[in-house]
Design an enzyme around this catalytic site. Structure first.
Site, PDB file in Angstrom:
ATOM      1  N   CYS A 108      -2.175   8.939   2.648  1.00  0.00           N
ATOM      2  CA  CYS A 108      -2.010   8.542   1.349  1.00  0.00           C
ATOM      3  C   CYS A 108      -3.166   9.092   0.436  1.00  0.00           C
ATOM      4  CB  CYS A 108      -1.840   7.128   1.303  1.00  0.00           C
ATOM      5  SG  CYS A 108      -3.211   6.328   2.289  1.00  0.00           S
ATOM      6  N   GLU A 159       1.086  -1.147  -0.066  1.00  0.00           N
ATOM      7  CA  GLU A 159      -0.091   0.063   0.097  1.00  0.00           C
ATOM      8  C   GLU A 159       0.750   1.332   0.004  1.00  0.00           C
ATOM      9  OE1 GLU A 159      -3.154  -0.182  -0.390  1.00  0.00           O
ATOM     10  OE2 GLU A 159      -3.638  -2.255   0.214  1.00  0.00           O
TER      11      GLU A 159
HETATM   12  P1  NAP Z   1       8.368   4.975   4.285  1.00  0.00           P
HETATM   13  O1  NAP Z   1       9.615   5.795   4.520  1.00  0.00           O
HETATM   14  O2  NAP Z   1       8.407   4.137   3.187  1.00  0.00           O
HETATM   15  O3  NAP Z   1       8.366   4.126   5.610  1.00  0.00           O
HETATM   16  C1  NAP Z   1       7.462   3.008   5.936  1.00  0.00           C
HETATM   17  C2  NAP Z   1       8.040   1.988   6.557  1.00  0.00           C
HETATM   18  O4  NAP Z   1       9.044   1.320   5.935  1.00  0.00           O
HETATM   19  C3  NAP Z   1       8.756   2.424   7.867  1.00  0.00           C
HETATM   20  O5  NAP Z   1       8.427   1.374   8.787  1.00  0.00           O
HETATM   21  C4  NAP Z   1      10.280   2.142   7.502  1.00  0.00           C
HETATM   22  O6  NAP Z   1      11.084   2.006   8.708  1.00  0.00           O
HETATM   23  C5  NAP Z   1      10.259   1.090   6.524  1.00  0.00           C
HETATM   24  N1  NAP Z   1      11.496   0.994   5.830  1.00  0.00           N
HETATM   25  C6  NAP Z   1      12.258   1.879   5.389  1.00  0.00           C
HETATM   26  N2  NAP Z   1      13.259   1.785   4.490  1.00  0.00           N
HETATM   27  C7  NAP Z   1      12.989   0.225   4.428  1.00  0.00           C
HETATM   28  C8  NAP Z   1      13.450  -0.929   3.600  1.00  0.00           C
HETATM   29  N3  NAP Z   1      14.678  -0.667   3.000  1.00  0.00           N
HETATM   30  N4  NAP Z   1      13.009  -1.899   3.708  1.00  0.00           N
HETATM   31  C9  NAP Z   1      11.856  -2.320   4.279  1.00  0.00           C
HETATM   32  N5  NAP Z   1      11.386  -1.346   5.268  1.00  0.00           N
HETATM   33  C10 NAP Z   1      11.661  -0.263   5.106  1.00  0.00           C
HETATM   34  O7  NAP Z   1       7.299   5.567   4.472  1.00  0.00           O
HETATM   35  P2  NAP Z   1       6.773   6.780   5.537  1.00  0.00           P
HETATM   36  O8  NAP Z   1       7.461   8.328   5.355  1.00  0.00           O
HETATM   37  O9  NAP Z   1       6.688   6.321   6.999  1.00  0.00           O
HETATM   38  O10 NAP Z   1       5.038   7.211   5.320  1.00  0.00           O
HETATM   39  C11 NAP Z   1       4.464   8.097   4.271  1.00  0.00           C
HETATM   40  C12 NAP Z   1       4.332   7.155   2.947  1.00  0.00           C
HETATM   41  O11 NAP Z   1       3.341   6.176   3.258  1.00  0.00           O
HETATM   42  C13 NAP Z   1       3.512   8.125   1.910  1.00  0.00           C
HETATM   43  O12 NAP Z   1       4.089   7.814   0.717  1.00  0.00           O
HETATM   44  C14 NAP Z   1       2.304   7.822   1.933  1.00  0.00           C
HETATM   45  O13 NAP Z   1       1.612   7.922   0.821  1.00  0.00           O
HETATM   46  C15 NAP Z   1       2.414   6.024   2.262  1.00  0.00           C
HETATM   47  N6  NAP Z   1       1.111   5.538   2.883  1.00  0.00           N
HETATM   48  C16 NAP Z   1       0.482   5.000   2.212  1.00  0.00           C
HETATM   49  C17 NAP Z   1      -0.825   4.452   2.525  1.00  0.00           C
HETATM   50  C18 NAP Z   1      -1.643   3.310   1.569  1.00  0.00           C
HETATM   51  O14 NAP Z   1      -2.603   2.790   2.023  1.00  0.00           O
HETATM   52  N7  NAP Z   1      -1.391   3.370   0.344  1.00  0.00           N
HETATM   53  C19 NAP Z   1      -1.297   4.540   3.950  1.00  0.00           C
HETATM   54  C20 NAP Z   1      -0.433   5.478   4.460  1.00  0.00           C
HETATM   55  C21 NAP Z   1       0.826   5.945   3.923  1.00  0.00           C
HETATM   56  P3  NAP Z   1      12.131   3.269   9.168  1.00  0.00           P
HETATM   57  O15 NAP Z   1      11.073   4.103  10.220  1.00  0.00           O
HETATM   58  O16 NAP Z   1      13.106   2.869   9.724  1.00  0.00           O
HETATM   59  O17 NAP Z   1      12.291   4.230   8.052  1.00  0.00           O
END
Ligand code: NAP
Length: 474
Positions: free
Chosen positions: A279, A245
């Site tokens: 999102c 997602e």
């Molecule tokens: P993010 O930077 O992608 O991080 C999400 C999760 O992934 C965190 O727990 C992060 O850990 C982890 N992560 C980082 N690098 C990784 C890797 N190499 N392998 C596996 N996991 C890894 O996202 P965010 O900034 O927290 O959230 C915002 C984003 O989420 C936006 O783009 C938003 O649109 C999206 N979102 C989508 C939905 C949907 O349902 N489509 C809903 C909510 C949010 P760390 O904390 O250690 O970096």
């Protein structure tokens, strides 16, 4: 400082380092969680893999309902905890906690339902005197990785369906907002969930998250977060089930015959809820040229009246974004837009992680503020002359999560529903509207088309076994 309880105390015995969590508004340290490493991630997989647990439908139903009641009763303190670690306003976090309670209650109901099917075998000349039945079985071990923007509800959307389907989960919450996740796990254990069914682990993503994602001992990774990280997970996960997602860039199309007060109201909720960090947040407001001036003036006026500031003040509508660097990125994207033809109607002031609700007019598709996912409280108005143009502008994005249309002209509405390349289209409502058990999820760069929402998530966490029995008809 939050005392996040016994899981943290237990992990403390082996943790060499801590992750400190700061309030984005006050900069105070509001809690800390143990920082795990690669070895701890591998150990977690071994432990969870070895565990043998099976709860009856009744037990799962009872645990999920008890968790819902517990969180509902503790809603004030949990909302405050989320506010303190994320900077989201109490108004937003109370809403988030109420949504999480819904997720748990819906999962409790679904845990009781058996979706088995029966296929009588006398329907073909190739058949036999038999019946084929189906049953759903859990996948076994699931890794759940969650983002910062809904620190509790994103977690609940993965753990509740996993409990309802008898799966075991290792949860890796965002390092920026882990406290609600740990509190949630404590609630689960208190309400009777065996510890072998849920483990929370935090640490550097290369060490912890990637070890979990790569493991061939894990049957599924369910991830919510940015498209960049989602693509990375898809590249390294190997042979296992994936739910991704990812990011979004929703459009709100305001038709010529839209009622303006309603359109403005939907735009305000669509853009600014959760400090614009959703999102499904409206990133582009596409307004018919004939009503655009009046719409823009009304939206700017509403925006100027919005109360933003201290997230813990119950009257605040918009709190901070996640941290100062995120606020600076938003500020830069707005500045770049203003340098190349965009017009500022309201906002665009920053103090630390607090960025004022902002309205921009005369935005164009090539402006970075809409070409990228600007994750903050910025309303961007783009004008269109024809429905063809509006639909083409809405689809001019790598993302495909959600969209919405405001107006009354049915043929136009029907075209928008059919032609938007998104997982959801809402009519006369913001793109983010959903129920916690209705299907939710995007296409294109927003996801692979698999859905979440309690019911779809439960399907994704099970596989269907078919078995057949001799059966003389009739
Ligand atoms: P993010 O930077 O992608 O991080 C999400 C999760 O992934 C965190 O727990 C992060 O850990 C982890 N992560 C980082 N690098 C990784 C890797 N190499 N392998 C596996 N996991 C890894 O996202 P965010 O900034 O927290 O959230 C915002 C984003 O989420 C936006 O783009 C938003 O649109 C999206 N979102 C989508 C939905 C949907 O349902 N489509 C809903 C909510 C949010 P760390 O904390 O250690 O970096």
């Amino acid at each position: 400082m939050d005392e996040t309880g016994t899981i943290i105390e237990a992990q403390q015995r082996v943790a060499a380092e801590w992750i400190e969590v700061r309030n984005p508004y006050t900069q105070e340290i509001v809690g800390r969680v143990p920082s795990a490493n690669k070895a701890a991630a591998e150990e977690a997989i071994r432990e969870m893999r070895a565990a043998r647990v099976h709860l009856t439908r009744h037990e799962r139903h009872q645990i999920l309902n008890r968790m819902a009641a517990h969180i509902e009763a503790d809603a004030d303190s949990i909302s405050l905890l989320i506010t303190s670690e994320s900077g989201l306003s109490l108004k937003d976090t109370r809403h988030e906690v109420a949504r999480s309670v819904d997720v748990l209650r819906f999962a409790a109901i679904q845990a009781l339902i058996d979706r088995s099917e029966v296929f009588p075998c006398d329907v073909s000349s190739l058949g036999q005197a038999r019946r084929i039945y189906t049953m759903s079985q859990p996948l076994n071990l699931i890794v759940a990785i969650t983002p910062f923007n809904h620190p509790l509800n994103q977690v609940v959307h993965k753990i509740a369906p996993a409990i309802a389907t008898n799966n075991k989960v290792i949860l890796k919450p965002s390092l920026q907002t882990p406290l609600a996740a740990y509190r949630f796990a404590e609630v689960a254990y208190t309400c009777g969930l065996p510890r072998e069914m849920l483990k929370v682990i935090c640490g550097g993503s290369l060490d912890v998250a990637e070890t979990l994602v790569r493991s061939d001992q894990v049957e599924m990774v369910t991830f919510t977060g940015s498209t960049a990280v989602g693509r990375r997970i898809a590249a390294i996960a190997g042979y296992k089930r994936l739910t991704l997602e990812l990011g979004g860039g929703s459009s709100l199309i305001v038709l010529q015959d839209a009622e303006l007060p309603k359109a403005v109201d939907i735009a305000v909720r669509g853009v600014f809820a959760n400090s614009g960090q959703r999102c499904t947040a409206v990133r582009r407001i596409l307004v018919h040229q004939s009503i655009a001036d009046e719409f823009a003036a009304r939206l700017a006026e509403r925006c100027r009246q919005m109360k933003f500031g201290d997230p813990a003040d119950a009257s605040t509508e918009v709190g901070t974004v996640i941290d100062e660097s995120a606020a600076r990125r938003i500020e830069d994207n707005v500045e770049a837009c203003l340098q190349s033809g965009g017009r500022l109607l309201a906002g665009h002031r920053r103090t630390g992680a607090l960025y004022a609700p902002t309205v921009l007019d005369d935005v164009r598709l090539e402006h970075r503020v809409v070409a990228e996912e600007t994750f903050g409280p910025v309303a961007c108005i783009l004008r269109f002359q024809s429905l063809d143009e509006a639909i083409s502008m809405a689809n001019h994005t790598p993302y495909g999560l959600s969209g919405a249309v405001v107006g009354n002209h049915w043929p136009s509405i029907q075209r928008v529903i059919t032609e938007l390349e998104t997982g959801t289209v809402n009519v006369n409502e913001a793109p983010g509207f959903r129920l916690e058990w209705s299907p939710f999820g995007g296409t294109k760069a927003s996801g692979l088309g698999t859905k979440e929402g309690v019911i779809e998530a439960m399907k994704s966490m099970t596989f269907v076994k078919a078995y057949s029995l001799p059966w003389d008809t009739p």
